[in-house]
Write an enzyme that holds these catalytic residues in place. Sequence first.
Site, PDB file in Angstrom:
ATOM      1  N   GLY A   1       0.826  -1.214   0.000  1.00 22.16           N
ATOM      2  CA  GLY A   1       0.000   0.000   0.000  1.00 22.16           C
ATOM      3  C   GLY A   1       0.851   1.251   0.000  1.00 22.16           C
ATOM      4  O   GLY A   1       0.596   2.193   0.741  1.00 22.16           O
TER       5      GLY A   1
ATOM      6  N   ASN B   1       1.143  -2.626   5.309  1.00 22.94           N
ATOM      7  CA  ASN B   1       0.459  -1.340   5.535  1.00 22.94           C
ATOM      8  C   ASN B   1      -0.858  -1.214   4.765  1.00 22.94           C
ATOM      9  O   ASN B   1      -1.747  -0.480   5.190  1.00 22.94           O
ATOM     10  CB  ASN B   1       1.428  -0.209   5.125  1.00 22.94           C
TER      11      ASN B   1
ATOM     12  N   TYR C   1     -14.002  -2.956  10.384  1.00 28.50           N
ATOM     13  CA  TYR C   1     -12.629  -2.428  10.363  1.00 28.50           C
ATOM     14  C   TYR C   1     -11.941  -2.718  11.705  1.00 28.50           C
ATOM     15  O   TYR C   1     -10.808  -3.199  11.738  1.00 28.50           O
ATOM     16  CB  TYR C   1     -12.678  -0.918  10.096  1.00 28.50           C
TER      17      TYR C   1
ATOM     18  N   LYS D   1      -8.615  -4.999  12.333  1.00 23.10           N
ATOM     19  CA  LYS D   1      -7.399  -4.412  12.907  1.00 23.10           C
ATOM     20  C   LYS D   1      -7.042  -5.056  14.254  1.00 23.10           C
ATOM     21  O   LYS D   1      -5.859  -5.150  14.606  1.00 23.10           O
ATOM     22  CB  LYS D   1      -7.557  -2.896  13.045  1.00 23.10           C
TER      23      LYS D   1
END
Length: 243
Positions: A14, A88, A153, A157
């Site tokens: 990324g 990332n 999300y 994470k």
Amino acid sequence: MKKDVYRGRVLVTGASRGIGLEITKIFAENQYLVYANYHKNMNELNGVISGFNQEKTFIIPVMADVSNETDVAEMISKVGEIDILINNAGISQFKMFMDITEEDWDQMLRINLKSVYLCTQAAIRYMLSNKKGKIINISSIWGVTGGACEVHYSAAKAGVIGFTKALAKEMGPSGIQVNCIAPGAVDTDMNKELSKADRKVLLEETPLKKMGTPADIAKAALFLAQDEFTTGEVLNINGGLYI
Ligand code: NAP
């Protein structure tokens, strides 16, 4: 490029913009050879590459969708031996829990978590044979505290943090350090949809009263890449924000 002219080989996923691009810059400036992964566009990355003295280009772009096993295998075979992997790449989405579809859920977990498994498993073979290496994963404050309207999300994470801690224990005896960074709110495209009101609330709740910059996170990544006695750690770079 001859190995004695650079300090190590780094793969940043990324790396086309935002935090990944800044990580790419700081490592290249510090004489690492950086393989900069991009997916859909490389305009900003090209701009950074052309800004470097061409004699000393330490950045090599490499295309891959990091959530796709075939793409990842091809990327790693092009890149070869890697000393430092920085996972990332990621996406975010702001949705009420009851509106999250199965497709949203699967895409979120695929790009933010499965990609970490795919890239790490592919890249770690050389580190194992070399008996050293560093894996640095970019999680998020929401993976630590949970974020309302970002359940998928936050779950992905938090998964990155569990992955980091477990792999650090398994790989420690092989000399491989596995750490992660949990950034707070950082000023990138990821937050461009934030309304003025939400941004104001976020700043009010952040003790340092500012958003982070991609450079704040890049400096932490460089620290973890050079440190020799930290593993399984979650580095919170968040201006003191813990909602
Ligand atoms: P960003 O500006 O939106 O950039 C995301 C990067 O991920 C882009 O380079 C994008 O590539 C890449 N990407 C997305 N899907 C990909 C895929 N399937 N394969 C390969 N690359 C892919 O986001 P950012 O703010 O820099 O975020 C970087 C990381 O930090 C993410 O993991 C994010 O969750 C985490 N983070 C960010 C914040 C924040 O406030 N910004 C806070 C905590 C954690 P394309 O350009 O090709 O789309």
